[in-house]
Design a protein around this motif. Structure first.
Motif, PDB file in Angstrom:
ATOM      1  N   ILE A   1       0.849  -1.206   0.000  1.00 37.43           N
ATOM      2  CA  ILE A   1       0.000   0.000   0.000  1.00 37.43           C
ATOM      3  C   ILE A   1       0.883   1.254   0.000  1.00 37.43           C
ATOM      4  O   ILE A   1       0.632   2.202  -0.736  1.00 37.43           O
ATOM      5  N   CYS A   2       1.961   1.214   0.815  1.00 37.33           N
ATOM      6  CA  CYS A   2       2.904   2.348   0.857  1.00 37.33           C
ATOM      7  C   CYS A   2       3.524   2.618  -0.516  1.00 37.33           C
ATOM      8  O   CYS A   2       3.712   3.774  -0.902  1.00 37.33           O
ATOM      9  N   GLU A   3       3.837   1.547  -1.257  1.00 30.46           N
ATOM     10  CA  GLU A   3       4.429   1.739  -2.591  1.00 30.46           C
ATOM     11  C   GLU A   3       3.476   2.523  -3.485  1.00 30.46           C
ATOM     12  O   GLU A   3       3.893   3.398  -4.246  1.00 30.46           O
ATOM     13  N   GLY A   4       2.176   2.209  -3.373  1.00 28.49           N
ATOM     14  CA  GLY A   4       1.172   2.949  -4.143  1.00 28.49           C
ATOM     15  C   GLY A   4       1.078   4.402  -3.700  1.00 28.49           C
ATOM     16  O   GLY A   4       1.066   5.314  -4.529  1.00 28.49           O
ATOM     17  N   ILE A   5       1.042   4.633  -2.389  1.00 29.09           N
ATOM     18  CA  ILE A   5       0.969   6.016  -1.868  1.00 29.09           C
ATOM     19  C   ILE A   5       2.189   6.793  -2.357  1.00 29.09           C
ATOM     20  O   ILE A   5       2.088   7.937  -2.797  1.00 29.09           O
ATOM     21  N   SER A   6       3.342   6.115  -2.305  1.00 30.32           N
ATOM     22  CA  SER A   6       4.594   6.737  -2.735  1.00 30.32           C
ATOM     23  C   SER A   6       4.547   7.147  -4.211  1.00 30.32           C
ATOM     24  O   SER A   6       5.037   8.217  -4.586  1.00 30.32           O
ATOM     25  N   ASN A   7       3.942   6.311  -5.043  1.00 30.88           N
ATOM     26  CA  ASN A   7       3.800   6.656  -6.469  1.00 30.88           C
ATOM     27  C   ASN A   7       3.026   7.954  -6.641  1.00 30.88           C
ATOM     28  O   ASN A   7       3.343   8.761  -7.512  1.00 30.88           O
ATOM     29  N   SER A   8       2.005   8.163  -5.810  1.00 33.64           N
ATOM     30  CA  SER A   8       1.189   9.372  -5.932  1.00 33.64           C
ATOM     31  C   SER A   8       1.818  10.581  -5.254  1.00 33.64           C
ATOM     32  O   SER A   8       1.689  11.702  -5.722  1.00 33.64           O
ATOM     33  N   MET A   9       2.499  10.370  -4.119  1.00 35.61           N
ATOM     34  CA  MET A   9       2.969  11.502  -3.308  1.00 35.61           C
ATOM     35  C   MET A   9       4.451  11.808  -3.456  1.00 35.61           C
ATOM     36  O   MET A   9       4.916  12.837  -2.970  1.00 35.61           O
ATOM     37  N   GLN A  10       5.200  10.877  -4.072  1.00 40.30           N
ATOM     38  CA  GLN A  10       6.656  11.042  -4.199  1.00 40.30           C
ATOM     39  C   GLN A  10       7.326  11.167  -2.841  1.00 40.30           C
ATOM     40  O   GLN A  10       8.216  12.000  -2.640  1.00 40.30           O
ATOM     41  N   VAL A  11       6.859  10.369  -1.883  1.00 39.70           N
ATOM     42  CA  VAL A  11       7.478  10.306  -0.557  1.00 39.70           C
ATOM     43  C   VAL A  11       8.077   8.901  -0.419  1.00 39.70           C
ATOM     44  O   VAL A  11       7.421   7.929  -0.784  1.00 39.70           O
ATOM     45  N   PRO A  12       9.326   8.781   0.079  1.00 42.11           N
ATOM     46  CA  PRO A  12       9.954   7.449   0.137  1.00 42.11           C
ATOM     47  C   PRO A  12       9.308   6.523   1.165  1.00 42.11           C
ATOM     48  O   PRO A  12       8.717   6.982   2.146  1.00 42.11           O
ATOM     49  N   VAL A  13       9.443   5.213   0.923  1.00 41.19           N
ATOM     50  CA  VAL A  13       8.962   4.191   1.852  1.00 41.19           C
ATOM     51  C   VAL A  13      10.155   3.680   2.663  1.00 41.19           C
ATOM     52  O   VAL A  13      11.135   3.244   2.082  1.00 41.19           O
ATOM     53  N   TRP A  14      10.055   3.774   3.988  1.00 39.42           N
ATOM     54  CA  TRP A  14      11.106   3.235   4.857  1.00 39.42           C
ATOM     55  C   TRP A  14      10.541   1.985   5.531  1.00 39.42           C
ATOM     56  O   TRP A  14       9.865   2.066   6.561  1.00 39.42           O
ATOM     57  N   ALA A  15      10.844   0.822   4.952  1.00 44.95           N
ATOM     58  CA  ALA A  15      10.219  -0.409   5.428  1.00 44.95           C
ATOM     59  C   ALA A  15      11.048  -1.114   6.494  1.00 44.95           C
ATOM     60  O   ALA A  15      10.596  -2.082   7.090  1.00 44.95           O
ATOM     61  N   ASP A  16      12.263  -0.617   6.755  1.00 45.49           N
ATOM     62  CA  ASP A  16      13.132  -1.374   7.672  1.00 45.49           C
ATOM     63  C   ASP A  16      13.569  -0.581   8.899  1.00 45.49           C
ATOM     64  O   ASP A  16      14.491  -0.962   9.589  1.00 45.49           O
ATOM     65  N   VAL A  17      12.876   0.531   9.197  1.00 45.51           N
ATOM     66  CA  VAL A  17      13.284   1.334  10.363  1.00 45.51           C
ATOM     67  C   VAL A  17      12.665   0.839  11.665  1.00 45.51           C
ATOM     68  O   VAL A  17      13.143   1.132  12.752  1.00 45.51           O
ATOM     69  N   VAL A  18      11.553   0.072  11.531  1.00 45.41           N
ATOM     70  CA  VAL A  18      10.945  -0.503  12.728  1.00 45.41           C
ATOM     71  C   VAL A  18      10.563  -1.952  12.415  1.00 45.41           C
ATOM     72  O   VAL A  18      10.128  -2.251  11.304  1.00 45.41           O
ATOM     73  N   THR A  19      10.778  -2.846  13.378  1.00 44.18           N
ATOM     74  CA  THR A  19      10.446  -4.258  13.151  1.00 44.18           C
ATOM     75  C   THR A  19       9.559  -4.772  14.275  1.00 44.18           C
ATOM     76  O   THR A  19       9.434  -4.137  15.326  1.00 44.18           O
ATOM     77  N   ARG A  20       8.972  -5.917  14.019  1.00 38.04           N
ATOM     78  CA  ARG A  20       8.075  -6.533  14.995  1.00 38.04           C
ATOM     79  C   ARG A  20       8.678  -7.870  15.370  1.00 38.04           C
ATOM     80  O   ARG A  20       9.037  -8.652  14.498  1.00 38.04           O
ATOM     81  N   GLN A  21       8.802  -8.092  16.673  1.00 39.29           N
ATOM     82  CA  GLN A  21       9.464  -9.336  17.077  1.00 39.29           C
ATOM     83  C   GLN A  21       8.483 -10.305  17.696  1.00 39.29           C
ATOM     84  O   GLN A  21       7.528  -9.923  18.352  1.00 39.29           O
ATOM     85  N   LYS A  22       8.774 -11.550  17.460  1.00 34.68           N
ATOM     86  CA  LYS A  22       7.977 -12.628  18.036  1.00 34.68           C
ATOM     87  C   LYS A  22       8.417 -12.813  19.483  1.00 34.68           C
ATOM     88  O   LYS A  22       9.598 -12.766  19.784  1.00 34.68           O
ATOM     89  N   PHE A  23       7.453 -13.008  20.374  1.00 36.56           N
ATOM     90  CA  PHE A  23       7.809 -13.225  21.765  1.00 36.56           C
ATOM     91  C   PHE A  23       8.264 -14.655  22.015  1.00 36.56           C
ATOM     92  O   PHE A  23       7.754 -15.586  21.406  1.00 36.56           O
ATOM     93  N   THR A  24       9.213 -14.792  22.884  1.00 32.60           N
ATOM     94  CA  THR A  24       9.636 -16.139  23.275  1.00 32.60           C
ATOM     95  C   THR A  24       8.613 -16.700  24.249  1.00 32.60           C
ATOM     96  O   THR A  24       7.798 -15.962  24.802  1.00 32.60           O
ATOM     97  N   GLU A  25       8.684 -17.986  24.498  1.00 32.61           N
ATOM     98  CA  GLU A  25       7.741 -18.661  25.402  1.00 32.61           C
ATOM     99  C   GLU A  25       7.699 -17.975  26.774  1.00 32.61           C
ATOM    100  O   GLU A  25       6.629 -17.654  27.267  1.00 32.61           O
TER     101      GLU A  25
END
Ligand code: ZN
Length: 243
Positions: free
Chosen positions: A150-174
């Motif tokens: 979805i961000c790639e599409g927004i970026s095409n219209s707005m010319q704003v870069p997509v930063w996909a690796d600045v925040v991540t989601r981690q799986k919790f351990t047991e």
């Protein structure tokens, strides 16, 4: 007939022949209804585009999406592009994007979303679009994060870069899961990790996801991002499924 006019006409005729022969080989049909009345570069016909339940929230402060986050996290602005209507075209299209591998429709919907954001006073001078991360194993299974698409599409219209690796989601351990079993909110909130605070410092960013429901995931990811000094956060979802 002037020479320039004749040349233009000639080019148009050639172009039409080329388009219609392409049309023969690659029938271009609407992803929504299957009609062949689709204009060049569009994935939906005009009837389907008009059928999408637009909220126009991007143009309005204090809209229902902003109200979801009042008293929870400080935002510059928040909106959803569409209402999530059950058994409707928008649900069908989001389903194609999430479960059918149809990234093209996600990019296209993002482009439509970007067009309304660009016409709003509340989403000016954005430095980056940040897709709300999926759990890594979920992303691996799907092959992509629908929010990034979805961000790639927004970026095409707005010319704003997509930063996909600045925040991540981690799986919790047991053990972590057990520890936080009674604290579900805390569990969600601690699962987002900002990877590149330096890049985000003082930046105006838009956090994007496909659907907003309770706002808990946006809030948790937003809280992680808001720890970065001087960050200005806005939120946009493709569809609003909030009750
Ligand atoms: Zn259609």
């Amino acid at each position: 007939m002037s020479q320039i006019f004749a040349n233009t006409l000639y080019m148009q005729i050639l172009n039409n022949i080329f388009s219609s022969s392409l049309h023969l080989f690659y029938p271009h049909i609407c992803t929504g209804c299957g009609s062949d009345l689709v204009q060049k570069d569009n994935l939906l016909c005009l009837r389907c585009i008009n059928e999408l339940p637009a909220t126009n929230f991007a143009q309005h402060a204090n809209n229902p999406i902003e109200k979801i986050f009042w008293g929870r996290i400080p935002l510059v602005a928040a909106c959803s592009q569409y209402y999530f209507v059950k058994d409707s075209l928008i649900q069908h299209l989001i389903h194609l994007l999430k479960y059918d591998g149809n990234k093209e429709i996600g990019i296209y919907l993002g482009e439509l979303m970007g067009q309304s954001l660009i016409n709003s006073n509340y989403y000016r001078n954005l430095d980056a679009l940040i897709p709300l991360p999926l759990f890594p194993d979920k992303e691996r299974k799907r092959g992509y994060n629908q929010a990034t698409v979805i961000c790639e599409g927004i970026s095409n219209s707005m010319q704003v870069p997509v930063w996909a690796d600045v925040v991540t989601r981690q799986k919790f351990t047991e053990t972590q899961t057990k520890k936080h079993r009674t604290e579900r909110w805390e569990n969600v909130s601690e699962s987002f990790i900002v990877k590149d605070a330096g890049k985000l410092r003082g930046k105006k960013i838009l956090l994007v996801d496909d659907v907003v429901t309770t706002g808990a995931t946006f809030e948790a990811c937003g809280n992680a991002l808001l720890k970065v000094e001087g960050i200005q956060l806005s939120i946009a979802a493709l569809a609003n499924a909030a009750k």
